[in-house]
Design a protein around this motif. Structure first.
Motif, mmCIF file in Angstrom:
data_model
loop_
_atom_site.group_PDB
_atom_site.id
_atom_site.type_symbol
_atom_site.label_atom_id
_atom_site.label_comp_id
_atom_site.label_asym_id
_atom_site.label_seq_id
_atom_site.Cartn_x
_atom_site.Cartn_y
_atom_site.Cartn_z
ATOM 1 N N GLY A 199 88.713 16.945 -57.036
ATOM 2 C CA GLY A 199 90.118 16.920 -57.242
ATOM 3 C C GLY A 199 90.735 17.440 -55.737
ATOM 4 O O GLY A 199 91.113 18.337 -56.386
ATOM 5 N N ARG A 222 105.358 7.488 -53.314
ATOM 6 C CA ARG A 222 105.715 6.902 -54.737
ATOM 7 C C ARG A 222 106.730 5.300 -54.618
ATOM 8 O O ARG A 222 106.784 5.258 -54.125
ATOM 9 N N ALA A 255 104.100 21.100 -49.079
ATOM 10 C CA ALA A 255 103.204 20.386 -49.174
ATOM 11 C C ALA A 255 102.112 19.747 -50.496
ATOM 12 O O ALA A 255 101.351 19.342 -50.486
ATOM 13 N N PHE A 256 102.586 20.791 -51.223
ATOM 14 C CA PHE A 256 102.513 20.745 -52.404
ATOM 15 C C PHE A 256 102.953 19.464 -52.740
ATOM 16 O O PHE A 256 103.584 19.626 -54.597
ATOM 17 N N HIS A 283 105.935 16.312 -60.590
ATOM 18 C CA HIS A 283 104.484 15.729 -60.237
ATOM 19 C C HIS A 283 104.097 17.306 -58.834
ATOM 20 O O HIS A 283 102.548 17.470 -58.208
ATOM 21 N N CYS A 302 102.532 20.388 -57.690
ATOM 22 C CA CYS A 302 100.470 20.232 -57.063
ATOM 23 C C CYS A 302 99.733 20.902 -58.432
ATOM 24 O O CYS A 302 100.419 22.567 -58.240
ATOM 25 N N ALA A 317 97.187 22.445 -58.941
ATOM 26 C CA ALA A 317 95.735 23.105 -58.027
ATOM 27 C C ALA A 317 96.788 23.948 -57.226
ATOM 28 O O ALA A 317 95.447 24.943 -56.664
HETATM 29 C C1 HEM Z 1 95.752 22.365 -50.298
HETATM 30 C C2 HEM Z 1 95.678 21.368 -51.331
HETATM 31 C C3 HEM Z 1 95.959 20.950 -52.105
HETATM 32 C C4 HEM Z 1 97.467 20.343 -51.414
HETATM 33 C C5 HEM Z 1 97.645 19.952 -50.036
HETATM 34 C C6 HEM Z 1 98.332 19.183 -52.582
HETATM 35 C C7 HEM Z 1 98.688 18.376 -52.662
HETATM 36 C C8 HEM Z 1 99.221 17.980 -53.308
HETATM 37 C C9 HEM Z 1 100.713 16.799 -53.646
HETATM 38 C C10 HEM Z 1 101.038 16.567 -52.033
HETATM 39 C C11 HEM Z 1 101.058 16.415 -54.802
HETATM 40 C C12 HEM Z 1 102.364 15.796 -55.602
HETATM 41 C C13 HEM Z 1 101.675 14.043 -55.160
HETATM 42 C C14 HEM Z 1 103.112 13.436 -55.456
HETATM 43 O O1 HEM Z 1 104.056 13.943 -55.805
HETATM 44 O O2 HEM Z 1 103.079 12.261 -56.234
HETATM 45 C C15 HEM Z 1 99.676 16.730 -55.653
HETATM 46 C C16 HEM Z 1 99.626 16.397 -56.889
HETATM 47 C C17 HEM Z 1 98.217 17.248 -57.562
HETATM 48 N N1 HEM Z 1 97.444 17.424 -57.004
HETATM 49 FE FE1 HEM Z 1 96.933 18.337 -55.265
HETATM 50 N N2 HEM Z 1 97.132 19.321 -53.651
HETATM 51 C C18 HEM Z 1 96.013 20.558 -52.932
HETATM 52 C C19 HEM Z 1 94.881 20.562 -53.772
HETATM 53 C C20 HEM Z 1 94.329 20.206 -55.078
HETATM 54 C C21 HEM Z 1 93.538 20.516 -55.619
HETATM 55 C C22 HEM Z 1 92.113 21.568 -55.301
HETATM 56 C C23 HEM Z 1 93.422 19.658 -57.000
HETATM 57 C C24 HEM Z 1 92.422 19.799 -57.375
HETATM 58 C C25 HEM Z 1 91.005 20.565 -58.286
HETATM 59 C C26 HEM Z 1 94.801 19.281 -56.548
HETATM 60 C C27 HEM Z 1 94.673 18.223 -58.016
HETATM 61 C C28 HEM Z 1 96.412 17.751 -58.352
HETATM 62 C C29 HEM Z 1 96.649 16.311 -58.751
HETATM 63 C C30 HEM Z 1 95.953 16.278 -60.283
HETATM 64 C C31 HEM Z 1 97.827 15.968 -58.967
HETATM 65 C C32 HEM Z 1 99.038 14.975 -59.832
HETATM 66 C C33 HEM Z 1 100.238 16.134 -60.257
HETATM 67 C C34 HEM Z 1 100.779 14.783 -60.508
HETATM 68 O O3 HEM Z 1 100.749 13.848 -60.208
HETATM 69 O O4 HEM Z 1 101.483 15.461 -62.427
HETATM 70 N N3 HEM Z 1 95.299 18.755 -55.308
HETATM 71 N N4 HEM Z 1 98.757 17.799 -54.821
#
Ligand code: HEM
Length: 380
Positions: free
Chosen positions: A221, A273, A323-324, A329, A331, A333
């Motif tokens: 992920g 979304r 970015a996160f 929602h 991120c 992580a």
């Molecule tokens: C620089 C690295 C990363 C970026 C830029 C990133 C970006 C994002 C973004 C933009 C979302 C929100 C998506 C939304 O609003 O629909 C998200 C959700 C999520 N990310 Fe990351 N991510 C990164 C690294 C990671 C890593 C390393 C993991 C797991 C170990 C991870 C697991 C998740 C999960 C499970 C969600 C869903 C959260 C939810 O919807 O409640 N991400 N991420």
């Protein structure tokens, strides 16, 4: 998303701008044709299209993409945090993150140094092929105590994104993890997989499914997003040697340098979304089921939110990138990704104090949905 056969634009009636405070922007609909994100060349340079969208089409339905596009910072932020756009997914909760972070940090430090040391002394190196693409997967493999050889398989799964399956772990990843979980239950060690097997959350031991689910999320992920973000981070610093020098001598600046790179060059510039109910935005009602493309890459370059937005500046006084994501929602992580980036940069700077671009090399970021330079030629 392919750009090969798509037309460069198509006619439409723009929706009125959203209710965000954007007074002073260029007048709405001064362009009659919607600039297309599918046009040739946009994967290389989407910023003129983003600008045109922000100025003239802040909320618009793109027929070809089948999505409503949101491009202004305030609107993207509001949509990402809006509970009416999609249900929450499961991520590692705070209790698990406390278990995971110390072990992942130690593994990321070790792994980054192993990878960096292999490059020292070489004449020229591609930091993508030999460093950034490997670090997230290899650090997770090391933290979980899996054999090093599994890093190649995990990296490939991250790259192809083939393991994202609603409602469960992909059988291949499950197959890789199950024998290790059985072994750790019988003979626990000091690795993260053993810690997860022995963990009690709310007084309850984790089931095998919960352990493999968490380990699987950690392995795949976000691994690709982290690898891309790390490539852009290194490119931004190598492009600004004075800021790189400052970061080298004052490592406390690394988190700000990382955040600034995520603002300027997010690895996943488009987050999709779906509206779960009809949603009114800026006088337009989006029907239930409407797909909304939150253009994070555009939001990060919005001059109404960030002064001189194209500039990479680790001393920016107006941070807060998307970015996160944002809100419910966000991120889960984000800290883990930051750990990998920090450990990666520190290891490279420790081992290669003279790190700089190879003569004549310029990085060329590409990709619309997954964006970063795919080649980083440096002199170690
Ligand atoms: C620089 C690295 C990363 C970026 C830029 C990133 C970006 C994002 C973004 C933009 C979302 C929100 C998506 C939304 O609003 O629909 C998200 C959700 C999520 N990310 Fe990351 N991510 C990164 C690294 C990671 C890593 C390393 C993991 C797991 C170990 C991870 C697991 C998740 C999960 C499970 C969600 C869903 C959260 C939810 O919807 O409640 N991400 N991420």
């Amino acid at each position: 998303m392919s750009t090969s056969s798509a037309p460069s634009g198509h006619r439409l009636s723009p929706a009125p701008p959203s209710s965000s405070p954007n007074a002073g922007r260029a007048g709405a609909a001064s362009r009659a044709v919607l600039p297309s994100l599918l046009a040739p060349g946009v994967e290389r340079d989407p910023y003129p299209v983003y600008r045109a969208l922000r100025e003239d089409f802040p909320l618009v339905h793109d027929e070809l993409l089948g999505a409503w596009l949101l491009s202004r910072y305030a609107d993207v932020r509001a949509a990402l945090g809006d509970v009416r756009f999609g249900p929450a997914a499961d991520g590692p909760g705070p209790a698990y993150r406390r278990l995971i972070e110390p072990l992942l940090r130690a593994a990321a430090e070790r792994t980054a140094h192993v990878l960096a040391r292999r490059l020292a002394g070489r004449r020229e190196v591609d930091l993508v092929a030999e460093f950034s693409a490997w670090l997230p997967a290899a650090a997770a493999v090391a933290a979980l105590g899996l054999p090093w050889e599994d890093a190649a398989r995990v990296r490939e799964w991250c790259r192809t994104g083939g393991l994202a399956r609603p409602g469960g772990l992909h059988p291949e990843l499950n197959g890789l993890l199950r024998p290790h979980v059985t072994r750790r239950r019988a003979h626990p060690g000091a690795d993260l997989l053993s810690v997860l097997c022995g963990a009690r959350v709310d007084g309850q031991a984790l089931s095998n499914e919960a352990v493999t689910g968490l380990a699987g999320t950690l392995l795949t992920g976000g691994g690709e997003a982290t690898a891309l973000a790390l490539a852009s981070f290194l490119a931004n610093l190598l492009d600004h040697p004075a800021q790189l020098d400052l970061v080298r001598t004052r490592p406390g600046l690394i988190p700000a340098a990382w955040a600034e790179s995520l603002r300027r060059d997010p690895p996943t510039p488009v987050v999709l979304r779906r509206a779960s109910v009809p949603v009114s935005l800026g006088g337009t009602t989006l029907p239930a089921g409407a797909v909304v493309a939150c253009l994070i890459g555009s939001a990060g370059r919005d001059p109404f939110r960030f002064a001189d937005p194209d500039r990479y500046d680790i001393f920016r006084t107006d941070p807060a990138h998307l970015a996160f994501g944002a809100g419910r929602h966000f991120c889960p992580a984000a800290t883990l990704a930051g750990l990998a980036a920090e450990c990666g940069l520190r290891a490279l700077l420790d081992v290669m104090p003279g790190l700089r671009w190879a003569p004549g090399f310029r990085p060329a970021p590409q990709g619309l949905m997954a964006r970063a330079p795919r080649l980083l030629l440096v002199r170690p």
